[in-house]
Scaffold this active site. Structure first.
Site, PDB file in Angstrom:
ATOM      1  N   GLU A 112       0.986  -1.320  -0.270  1.00  0.00           N
ATOM      2  CA  GLU A 112       0.335  -0.222   0.437  1.00  0.00           C
ATOM      3  C   GLU A 112       0.757   1.433  -0.016  1.00  0.00           C
ATOM      4  O   GLU A 112       0.861   2.323   0.420  1.00  0.00           O
ATOM      5  CB  GLU A 112      -1.325  -0.122   0.881  1.00  0.00           C
ATOM      6  CG  GLU A 112      -1.928  -0.678   0.992  1.00  0.00           C
ATOM      7  CD  GLU A 112      -3.107  -1.167   2.408  1.00  0.00           C
ATOM      8  OE1 GLU A 112      -2.360  -0.496   3.321  1.00  0.00           O
ATOM      9  OE2 GLU A 112      -4.119  -1.284   2.170  1.00  0.00           O
TER      10      GLU A 112
ATOM     11  N   GLU B 136      -5.577  -8.521  -0.802  1.00  0.00           N
ATOM     12  CA  GLU B 136      -5.733  -8.127   0.066  1.00  0.00           C
ATOM     13  C   GLU B 136      -7.601  -7.680   0.229  1.00  0.00           C
ATOM     14  O   GLU B 136      -8.104  -6.961  -0.300  1.00  0.00           O
ATOM     15  CB  GLU B 136      -5.398  -7.177   0.724  1.00  0.00           C
ATOM     16  CG  GLU B 136      -4.229  -7.090   1.694  1.00  0.00           C
ATOM     17  CD  GLU B 136      -4.085  -5.714   2.725  1.00  0.00           C
ATOM     18  OE1 GLU B 136      -4.551  -5.463   3.448  1.00  0.00           O
ATOM     19  OE2 GLU B 136      -2.888  -5.778   2.686  1.00  0.00           O
TER      20      GLU B 136
HETATM   21  C1  BGP Z   1      -4.302  -2.449   5.157  1.00  0.00           C
HETATM   22  C2  BGP Z   1      -3.412  -3.481   4.898  1.00  0.00           C
HETATM   23  C3  BGP Z   1      -3.277  -4.225   5.973  1.00  0.00           C
HETATM   24  C4  BGP Z   1      -4.403  -4.646   6.829  1.00  0.00           C
HETATM   25  C5  BGP Z   1      -5.806  -4.031   6.639  1.00  0.00           C
HETATM   26  C6  BGP Z   1      -6.970  -4.259   7.316  1.00  0.00           C
HETATM   27  O1  BGP Z   1      -4.498  -1.286   4.784  1.00  0.00           O
HETATM   28  O2  BGP Z   1      -2.445  -3.639   4.480  1.00  0.00           O
HETATM   29  O3  BGP Z   1      -1.699  -4.139   6.900  1.00  0.00           O
HETATM   30  O4  BGP Z   1      -4.663  -4.554   8.135  1.00  0.00           O
HETATM   31  O5  BGP Z   1      -5.236  -3.175   5.619  1.00  0.00           O
HETATM   32  O6  BGP Z   1      -7.279  -2.820   7.824  1.00  0.00           O
HETATM   33  P1  BGP Z   1      -7.071  -3.157   9.526  1.00  0.00           P
HETATM   34  O7  BGP Z   1      -5.919  -3.896   9.760  1.00  0.00           O
HETATM   35  O8  BGP Z   1      -7.011  -1.642   9.885  1.00  0.00           O
HETATM   36  O9  BGP Z   1      -8.388  -3.210   9.816  1.00  0.00           O
END
Ligand code: BGP
Length: 482
Positions: A182, A378
């Site tokens: 990201e 993701e």
């Molecule tokens: C993205 C990241 C992850 C992850 C995911 C979910 O931004 O690459 O590392 O954690 O989001 O977000 P969160 O954990 O804040 O719910």
């Protein structure tokens, strides 16, 4: 009528990140990293954004990365569970400071190298393809102290040193690589994404775009290096994606949504096309920061374009040019991206709006823009789970979220003809949330017995979604219609 399925070589799997699952943050020679000083609790966002400097763990705070779910000591069992679900691919990141504890050591830490070697061998044992993120929110603390993070150009050389070590060690085990997780997140969470703490009164835009430029140069050189050292490998960029929709058909809203999308595409435009887009050059001119592009940089960017475009997708975003409407309808939900409420969508317990069709729309935008294979690395639903007295976990809400998104992705492949390499569900095993630092915001198909106060046995439990996802993979996605 032919059944709609995913391609037979589709890389089904799950995704994690070192700091959110490994734990063992100070074991076996690992050095301190930015993520180890981002606390759980109310100060987390301030630290993540670089507004509150915390360069060492402080008394009175808890730091979720220190133990996380202790994947470091459970990886064999965890990978066996992934294999049981039928994973073809497992996305994980390497912790830079396990390999080079100070970020640029001349001698790598053998214990760190051996750990990932064993992880990759374990994957291979089950025919699981590792997909490796080189840098997932991970800047070595020694380099933050020395250079101030990615604001300094010398970070590039350190990063390439780290790349050389891991490419040379893992070239026979890893084919798929991602340079920065990201990458656009550094504009929003500058400490988490680039190890940057802002000082009073400094020109934040300049610092952010300087850091972005350095990460883009590092990414391009890493791609080139990977191609030289590992012929046949595939290297991708990674974007926190999610199309911006205009709140109304007022042309000013359309223009605003284009501008907002450009904030994100800025990164992938350069990584996929090898040059700054014209509008970005104009913006930089206006901001008086064009000088940060040095002689020769254009050539470097041109030589390091990626093989595929990977992205995370959790939700679309909605925006308006009208400040009054913005103030009235601003969503409190996703703390990272500022957006207004889309009245057509529901939202998760954490206020992230749910938009499966938005995944198809986002995939189309990315493919129209780059004509490179896409990889959804993701996607998933963060939710509270309840363990029933008999130990079962009925997460029908997660199944429904994933089902709808996978159906939309299947349409992007079958109806729109977009080449998609694979899908790795975020947090296939429960892990620490990046934005909130919580454990209770669970994404997994595998439950981990640990709560926000750090209590729990770390026992792993299969949720209903575990069996459901196994069926999806087994049937190449045909079971999504059931
Ligand atoms: C993205 C990241 C992850 C992850 C995911 C979910 O931004 O690459 O590392 O954690 O989001 O977000 P969160 O954990 O804040 O719910």
């Amino acid at each position: 009528m032919a059944r709609k399925i995913f391609p037979s070589d589709f890389l089904w799997g799950g995704a994690t990140a070192a700091n959110q699952c490994e734990g063992a943050y100070a074991s076996d020679g690992r050095g301190l990293s930015n993520v180890d000083t981002i606390p759980a609790g109310p100060d987390r966002m301030k630290v993540s954004r670089g507004e509150l400097e915390m360069l060492s763990p402080q008394p009175g705070y808890t730091y979720p990365s220190h133990e996380a779910i202790d994947f470091y000591h459970h990886y064999k069992d965890d990978i066996a569970l992934f294999a049981e679900m039928g994973f073809k691919c497992f996305r994980l990141s390497i912790s830079w400071t396990r390999i080079l504890p100070n970020g640029d050591d001349d001698t790598p830490n053998e214990e760190g190298l051996a750990f990932y070697q064993s992880v990759f061998e374990e994957c291979r044992k089950y025919g699981i393809e590792p997909l490796v993120t080189i840098d997932h929110f991970d800047t070595p603390m020694a380099l933050i102290k020395r250079y101030g993070g990615w604001r300094d150009r010398r970070m590039i050389e350190a990063f390439l040193k780290y790349c050389r070590v891991i490419f040379s060690r893992y070239k026979s085990l890893v084919k798929y690589w991602i340079t920065f997780n990201e990458i656009n997140m550094l504009l929003h969470m500058s400490y988490m994404g680039a190890g940057i703490c802002f000082s009073e009164g400094e020109d934040k835009e300049r610092v952010k775009y300087t850091a972005a430029h350095h990460e883009l140069l590092a990414s391009a050189q890493a791609v080139k290096l990977a191609h030289e050292m590992m012929p046949g490998c595939m290297v991708g960029c990674m974007l926190a994606a999610g199309q911006f929709y205009p709140y109304t058909c007022n042309p000013a809203d359309i223009q605003d949504s284009i501008e907002k999308d450009r904030d994100n595409y800025f990164f992938t435009d350069i990584q996929a096309r090898g040059e700054y887009p014209v509008w970005a050059l104009k913006r930089m001119e206006r901001a008086g920061i064009s000088d940060l592009i040095a002689e020769g940089d254009a050539e470097v960017l041109r030589q390091g374009t990626v093989d595929f475009v990977s992205f995370s997708y959790y939700c679309s975003r909605c925006t308006t040019a009208d400040p009054e409407i913005f103030a009235k309808h601003q969503r409190p939900g996703n703390a990272v991206f500022r957006a207004v409420e889309n009245p057509y969508l529901k939202h998760t317990e954490w206020g992230w709006q749910i938009d499966p069709l938005g995944l198809r729309i986002t995939a189309n935008s990315l493919y129209d823009r780059y004509q490179k294979p896409l990889f959804v690395v993701e996607n998933g639903l963060g939710a509270n789970d309840t363990v029933e007295p008999d130990g079962s976990i009925h997460d029908s809400y997660r199944i429904e979220y994933l089902r709808q998104h996978l159906l939309a992705l299947r349409d992007a492949i079958n109806e729109d003809g977009i080449p998609v390499i694979g899908f790795t569900a975020w947090g296939c095993i429960d892990l620490v949330s990046a934005s909130s630092g919580e454990m209770r915001k669970r994404y997994g198909m595998i439950y981990v017995d640990k709560d926000d106060s750090g209590q729990g046995t770390l026992r792993r439990i299969r949720k209903d979604s575990f069996y459901w996802y196994k069926g999806v993979i087994e049937s190449d996605g045909a079971s999504l219609d059931e």
